[in-house]
Design a protein around this motif. Structure first.
Motif, PDB file in Angstrom:
ATOM      1  N   GLU A 167       0.822  -1.210   0.000  1.00  0.00           N
ATOM      2  CA  GLU A 167       0.000   0.000   0.000  1.00  0.00           C
ATOM      3  C   GLU A 167       0.858   1.263   0.000  1.00  0.00           C
ATOM      4  N   GLN A 168       1.875   1.263   0.846  1.00  0.00           N
ATOM      5  CA  GLN A 168       2.696   2.460   0.967  1.00  0.00           C
ATOM      6  C   GLN A 168       3.510   2.715  -0.306  1.00  0.00           C
ATOM      7  N   VAL A 169       4.051   1.659  -0.903  1.00  0.00           N
ATOM      8  CA  VAL A 169       4.803   1.826  -2.143  1.00  0.00           C
ATOM      9  C   VAL A 169       3.884   2.358  -3.241  1.00  0.00           C
ATOM     10  N   ALA A 170       2.687   1.797  -3.360  1.00  0.00           N
ATOM     11  CA  ALA A 170       1.737   2.255  -4.383  1.00  0.00           C
ATOM     12  C   ALA A 170       1.389   3.730  -4.171  1.00  0.00           C
ATOM     13  N   LEU A 171       1.154   4.132  -2.932  1.00  0.00           N
ATOM     14  CA  LEU A 171       0.829   5.530  -2.642  1.00  0.00           C
ATOM     15  C   LEU A 171       2.025   6.439  -2.913  1.00  0.00           C
ATOM     16  N   LEU A 172       3.210   5.999  -2.532  1.00  0.00           N
ATOM     17  CA  LEU A 172       4.408   6.798  -2.778  1.00  0.00           C
ATOM     18  C   LEU A 172       4.591   7.030  -4.279  1.00  0.00           C
ATOM     19  N   GLN A 173       4.373   5.992  -5.068  1.00  0.00           N
ATOM     20  CA  GLN A 173       4.534   6.106  -6.514  1.00  0.00           C
ATOM     21  C   GLN A 173       3.438   6.944  -7.165  1.00  0.00           C
ATOM     22  N   SER A 174       2.213   6.807  -6.718  1.00  0.00           N
ATOM     23  CA  SER A 174       1.093   7.473  -7.386  1.00  0.00           C
ATOM     24  C   SER A 174       0.857   8.905  -6.921  1.00  0.00           C
ATOM     25  N   SER A 175       1.303   9.258  -5.730  1.00  0.00           N
ATOM     26  CA  SER A 175       0.967  10.562  -5.158  1.00  0.00           C
ATOM     27  C   SER A 175       1.936  11.676  -5.515  1.00  0.00           C
ATOM     28  N   GLY A 176       3.135  11.322  -5.913  1.00  0.00           N
ATOM     29  CA  GLY A 176       4.150  12.341  -6.127  1.00  0.00           C
ATOM     30  C   GLY A 176       4.766  12.840  -4.833  1.00  0.00           C
ATOM     31  N   ALA A 177       4.417  12.210  -3.728  1.00  0.00           N
ATOM     32  CA  ALA A 177       4.965  12.599  -2.422  1.00  0.00           C
ATOM     33  C   ALA A 177       6.401  12.092  -2.281  1.00  0.00           C
ATOM     34  N   GLU A 178       7.124  12.729  -1.385  1.00  0.00           N
ATOM     35  CA  GLU A 178       8.476  12.278  -1.058  1.00  0.00           C
ATOM     36  C   GLU A 178       8.468  11.291   0.091  1.00  0.00           C
ATOM     37  N   CYS A 179       7.384  11.314   0.866  1.00  0.00           N
ATOM     38  CA  CYS A 179       7.256  10.447   2.033  1.00  0.00           C
ATOM     39  C   CYS A 179       5.772  10.221   2.305  1.00  0.00           C
ATOM     40  N   VAL A 180       5.416   8.986   2.636  1.00  0.00           N
ATOM     41  CA  VAL A 180       4.045   8.660   3.018  1.00  0.00           C
ATOM     42  C   VAL A 180       4.073   7.915   4.344  1.00  0.00           C
ATOM     43  N   GLY A 181       2.934   7.877   5.004  1.00  0.00           N
ATOM     44  CA  GLY A 181       2.835   7.160   6.275  1.00  0.00           C
ATOM     45  C   GLY A 181       1.400   7.144   6.753  1.00  0.00           C
ATOM     46  N   TYR A 182       1.187   6.456   7.842  1.00  0.00           N
ATOM     47  CA  TYR A 182      -0.152   6.352   8.420  1.00  0.00           C
ATOM     48  C   TYR A 182      -0.338   7.413   9.490  1.00  0.00           C
ATOM     49  N   ASN A 183      -1.583   7.896   9.619  1.00  0.00           N
ATOM     50  CA  ASN A 183      -1.875   8.796  10.729  1.00  0.00           C
ATOM     51  C   ASN A 183      -2.551   8.051  11.875  1.00  0.00           C
ATOM     52  N   GLU A 184      -2.783   6.750  11.677  1.00  0.00           N
ATOM     53  CA  GLU A 184      -3.235   5.847  12.749  1.00  0.00           C
ATOM     54  C   GLU A 184      -2.475   4.539  12.599  1.00  0.00           C
ATOM     55  N   MET A 185      -2.119   3.935  13.743  1.00  0.00           N
ATOM     56  CA  MET A 185      -1.372   2.688  13.675  1.00  0.00           C
ATOM     57  C   MET A 185      -1.508   1.925  14.984  1.00  0.00           C
ATOM     58  N   LEU A 186      -1.525   0.604  14.892  1.00  0.00           N
ATOM     59  CA  LEU A 186      -1.555  -0.231  16.085  1.00  0.00           C
ATOM     60  C   LEU A 186      -0.148  -0.402  16.656  1.00  0.00           C
ATOM     61  N   PHE A 187      -0.060  -0.370  17.980  1.00  0.00           N
ATOM     62  CA  PHE A 187       1.182  -0.631  18.703  1.00  0.00           C
ATOM     63  C   PHE A 187       0.921  -1.719  19.733  1.00  0.00           C
ATOM     64  N   TRP A 188       1.980  -2.436  20.096  1.00  0.00           N
ATOM     65  CA  TRP A 188       1.880  -3.435  21.164  1.00  0.00           C
ATOM     66  C   TRP A 188       2.174  -2.774  22.493  1.00  0.00           C
ATOM     67  N   ASN A 189       1.430  -3.159  23.499  1.00  0.00           N
ATOM     68  CA  ASN A 189       1.705  -2.720  24.860  1.00  0.00           C
ATOM     69  C   ASN A 189       1.997  -3.978  25.669  1.00  0.00           C
ATOM     70  N   VAL A 190       3.239  -4.166  26.034  1.00  0.00           N
ATOM     71  CA  VAL A 190       3.615  -5.397  26.734  1.00  0.00           C
ATOM     72  C   VAL A 190       3.437  -5.296  28.236  1.00  0.00           C
ATOM     73  N   SER A 191       3.050  -4.140  28.755  1.00  0.00           N
ATOM     74  CA  SER A 191       2.942  -3.986  30.202  1.00  0.00           C
ATOM     75  C   SER A 191       1.583  -4.395  30.757  1.00  0.00           C
ATOM     76  N   ARG A 192       0.568  -4.534  29.880  1.00  0.00           N
ATOM     77  CA  ARG A 192      -0.762  -4.927  30.346  1.00  0.00           C
ATOM     78  C   ARG A 192      -1.062  -6.359  29.933  1.00  0.00           C
TER      79      ARG A 192
END
Length: 167
Positions: free
Chosen positions: A77-102
């Motif tokens: 997904e990110q490669v396709a967006l990077l290629q099609s958008s003309g952007a220099e950098c792409v990324g998510y504005n939401e993402m899952l993270f692991w929490n190992v303390s709970r």
């Protein structure tokens, strides 16, 4: 046209279980032209990213942190967006993270992490979470990371006039 090669960089330190899960997520990626470089060393995040990035001639660099959960089509997904958008950098504005303390309340994933996942949501639709950054190697060559730990990913693109796209 051949698909560009992707060089994924995972910085980790002292979290072998989290690193194992991140490696499983990487192995499950549907994008085929990819390599992963794991860096476990002292130093600032910015300095380590620069050292790791300097080791590749791949077209595209992707951040692959050990506390991320990445769906199997993330790189594609990110490669396709990077290629099609003309952007220099792409990324998510939401993402899952692991929490190992709970302790987990339930196990919604195929493998059973010792903690639970939590969703990080950025402050705006234009925000690009640093851990999810995917960018052209040439962009990094013109804009190396600052030698810092505090928010070095966010500082990377703030004020530098880079064309960013968040999804």
């Amino acid at each position: 046209m051949d698909k560009p090669t992707v060089y994924a960089v995972m910085l980790c330190h002292g979290r072998p279980e989290m690193a194992r899960r991140a490696l499983e997520c990487f192995a499950a990626q549907t994008y085929e032209r990819k390599v992963l470089s794991v860096w476990e060393a002292p130093g600032s995040i910015g300095k380590l990213r620069n050292q790791a990035n300097s080791q590749t001639v791949a077209d595209i660099i992707v951040h692959w942190d050990d506390d991320d959960w990445s769906h199997p089509n993330r790189i594609a997904e990110q490669v396709a967006l990077l290629q099609s958008s003309g952007a220099e950098c792409v990324g998510y504005n939401e993402m899952l993270f692991w929490n190992v303390s709970r302790k987990p309340k339930h196990q919604p994933f195929e493998f059973e992490p010792p903690g639970e996942a939590w969703l990080y949501t950025g402050p705006s639709d234009q925000y690009c979470l640093g851990t999810s950054m995917c960018y052209w190697r040439e962009t990094w060559e013109r804009n190396p990371f600052r030698d810092t730990n505090a928010g070095c990913d966010d500082l990377y693109w703030h004020g530098r006039g880079l064309r960013m796209v968040g999804v």
